[in-house]
Design an enzyme around this catalytic site. Structure first.
Site, PDB file in Angstrom:
ATOM      1  NE  ARG A 147      -4.233  -2.059   1.844  1.00  0.00           N
ATOM      2  CZ  ARG A 147      -4.129  -2.654   2.587  1.00  0.00           C
ATOM      3  NH1 ARG A 147      -3.354  -2.834   3.583  1.00  0.00           N
ATOM      4  NH2 ARG A 147      -5.044  -3.771   2.476  1.00  0.00           N
TER       5      ARG A 147
ATOM      6  CE  LYS B 107      -0.135  14.256 -14.603  1.00  0.00           C
ATOM      7  NZ  LYS B 107      -0.130  14.946 -15.740  1.00  0.00           N
TER       8      LYS B 107
ATOM      9  CD  GLU C 239       8.295  17.031 -22.008  1.00  0.00           C
ATOM     10  OE1 GLU C 239       7.439  18.030 -21.621  1.00  0.00           O
ATOM     11  OE2 GLU C 239       7.409  16.266 -22.434  1.00  0.00           O
TER      12      GLU C 239
ATOM     13  CE  LYS D 296       6.185  17.709 -13.688  1.00  0.00           C
ATOM     14  NZ  LYS D 296       5.876  16.274 -14.489  1.00  0.00           N
TER      15      LYS D 296
ATOM     16  CD  GLU E 233      -3.026  17.134 -15.998  1.00  0.00           C
ATOM     17  OE1 GLU E 233      -1.992  16.639 -15.787  1.00  0.00           O
ATOM     18  OE2 GLU E 233      -3.799  17.205 -16.947  1.00  0.00           O
TER      19      GLU E 233
ATOM     20  NE  ARG F  84       1.223  17.003 -12.799  1.00  0.00           N
ATOM     21  CZ  ARG F  84       1.815  16.627 -12.023  1.00  0.00           C
ATOM     22  NH1 ARG F  84       1.523  16.141 -10.648  1.00  0.00           N
ATOM     23  NH2 ARG F  84       2.747  15.623 -12.396  1.00  0.00           N
TER      24      ARG F  84
ATOM     25  CG  ASN G 267      -0.547  17.878 -20.135  1.00  0.00           C
ATOM     26  OD1 ASN G 267       0.202  17.250 -20.036  1.00  0.00           O
ATOM     27  ND2 ASN G 267      -1.649  17.926 -19.531  1.00  0.00           N
TER      28      ASN G 267
ATOM     29  CG  HIS H   5       2.185  17.017 -23.768  1.00  0.00           C
ATOM     30  ND1 HIS H   5       2.850  17.915 -23.763  1.00  0.00           N
ATOM     31  CD2 HIS H   5       2.798  15.867 -23.187  1.00  0.00           C
ATOM     32  CE1 HIS H   5       4.040  17.734 -23.153  1.00  0.00           C
ATOM     33  NE2 HIS H   5       3.954  16.508 -22.755  1.00  0.00           N
TER      34      HIS H   5
ATOM     35  CG  HIS I 181      -0.688  12.474 -26.044  1.00  0.00           C
ATOM     36  ND1 HIS I 181      -1.333  13.209 -24.976  1.00  0.00           N
ATOM     37  CD2 HIS I 181       0.514  12.279 -25.773  1.00  0.00           C
ATOM     38  CE1 HIS I 181      -0.582  13.070 -24.039  1.00  0.00           C
ATOM     39  NE2 HIS I 181       0.754  12.763 -24.256  1.00  0.00           N
TER      40      HIS I 181
ATOM     41  CG  HIS J 159       6.727  12.122 -25.113  1.00  0.00           C
ATOM     42  ND1 HIS J 159       5.381  12.091 -25.115  1.00  0.00           N
ATOM     43  CD2 HIS J 159       6.976  13.173 -24.111  1.00  0.00           C
ATOM     44  CE1 HIS J 159       4.951  13.090 -24.442  1.00  0.00           C
ATOM     45  NE2 HIS J 159       6.007  13.522 -23.738  1.00  0.00           N
TER      46      HIS J 159
HETATM   47  N1  GLY Z   1       4.023  15.530 -17.566  1.00  0.00           N
HETATM   48  C1  GLY Z   1       3.025  16.489 -17.309  1.00  0.00           C
HETATM   49  C2  GLY Z   1       2.814  16.255 -15.810  1.00  0.00           C
HETATM   50  O1  GLY Z   1       3.515  15.800 -15.018  1.00  0.00           O
HETATM   51  O2  GLY Z   1       1.762  16.841 -15.270  1.00  0.00           O
END
Ligand code: GLY
Length: 373
Positions: free
Chosen positions: A122, A144, A186, A228, A238, A242, A246, A249, A253, A267
């Site tokens: 957990r 993430k 990035e 960031k 998000e 947040r 993107n 993106h 994508h 990417h």
């Molecule tokens: N890579 C985008 C984020 O971490 O929100």
């Protein structure tokens, strides 16, 4: 010299350390987190070859025992199969609730190992030791974690913040130029989304940092990570801001899906092209000047990077099909595509209010290779 960016998330705060030689000093950096002198390291074949001995020696120097699992390199490792292999291995290694797992590699390893740490017993703590530029400036920070489903990328995962991030600038020296520049996709995104001065700095210093200047590399990583961290602090899961991360993106994508998530388009390359397209779209909507998208493309060209659809090798689906693929993006809400647009360099915002015809026009012109701007 080592810089620290602190992420003061309540109850889960952590430091991101950025500097030269952090892999060999990992033992001293990680030791304060440990309840017992033992860690489990998960890495991939390429990183193991280049850096595992140095990491293990660094841990040993502080009396820390380590065991290592070496996974295959590449995006296909972000699968249920390698994920369950990793979790079962951590259990077999008797990793306990109070122990620390080390994710040692690029974005694939960081995402997979972070997710394994999130569910093991957990939740156990984990340390990110990112070795690619993309992982240092993006995926290792912000919590993430996850793996891919056969239905799409990153569809399975959890938010699980690391306990520490060690970004060793020297590790970037072993990247191929293509991988380094993909990570730079990035980096330039941060300037475009929220810091015009940083973008100016990148225009002046980008070529030198790509050529290997360590101080400039460290500054670019630090500034990216600071930005960031600020955004993640405002909006960890998000719900709002947040999504600014993107930028580029939604286009990216679709392009990754169209090119099979492979070698044709990395990417970060897709992010760079996506940023140029997002600025082109912003300009056509009258939100920013026509010079802005030209400046984005000029900088990418000066870096020797792909800058528009015409630079992607091989065939691409038509504009309608690309728009359809954009609609598969997991950030679609109530069937509405969300775009990150800009009022200028460094001034981005999130919106769903974009006429389909204008997006189609940007894609059609890009596909026909017509000179934009
Ligand atoms: N890579 C985008 C984020 O971490 O929100």
């Amino acid at each position: 010299m080592v810089d620290t960016v602190h992420v003061p998330l309540e109850g889960r705060e952590y430091d991101i350390r950025i500097g030269e030689g952090l892999i060999t000093r990992a033992g001293a950096e990680i030791a304060p987190l440990l309840k017992r002198a033992r860690v489990a390291v998960v890495t991939d074949e390429n990183v193991a070859k280049a850096h595992l001995a140095a990491l293990e020696a660094g841990l040993r120097a502080e009396g820390i025992d380590s065991v290592a699992l070496v996974l295959p390199a590449g995006e296909s490792t972000k699968s249920w199969e390698q994920f369950s292999r990793t979790v079962e291995w951590l259990i077999a290694q008797k990793v306990e609730r109070r122990d620390v797992v080390v994710a040692f590699g690029g974005g694939v390893i960081g995402d997979l190992v972070g997710f394994a740490a999130a569910v093991l017993r957990r939740g156990v703590r984990f340390v990110q030791v990112p070795t690619s530029l993309l992982a240092q400036v993006d995926s290792s920070v912000g919590g993430k974690t996850g793996i891919n489903s056969p239905m799409g990328k990153n569809l399975i995962g959890a938010f699980h913040q690391p306990a520490l991030v060690l970004a060793d600038i020297l590790a970037l020296g072993t990247l191929t130029s293509r991988d380094f520049l993909a990570g730079y996709g990035e980096v330039q995104k941060y300037g475009l989304l929220g810091d015009a001065q940083f973008f100016d700095w990148l225009e002046k210093n980008g070529p030198a940092l790509a050529a290997g200047d360590l101080e400039k590399r460290a500054y670019a990583v630090r500034r990216s990570v600071e930005m960031k961290a600020e955004i993640v602090l405002r909006d960890e899961t998000e719900q709002g801001d947040r999504a600014l991360l993107n930028l580029g993106h939604t286009f990216c994508h679709a392009l990754e899906a169209a090119t099979g998530y492979g070698d044709r388009l990395l990417h970060g390359e897709g992010v760079a092209i996506g940023c140029a397209l997002a600025f082109e779209l912003s300009s056509r909507l009258g939100l920013c000047s026509q010079e802005a998208p030209s400046r984005v493309r000029e900088h990418l060209a000066a870096m020797g990077m792909k800058k528009d659809l015409a630079d992607i090798p091989g065939g691409l689906p038509d504009a309608e099909a690309l728009l359809e693929l954009m609609g598969q993006d997991k950030k679609v809400i109530d069937g509405q595509l969300r775009f990150i647009l800009a009022r200028g360099i460094g001034e981005s915002f999130v919106t769903s209010d974009v006429p389909r015809e204008v997006v189609l026009g940007v894609l059609k012109d890009g596909l026909s290779g017509r000179k934009q701007g």
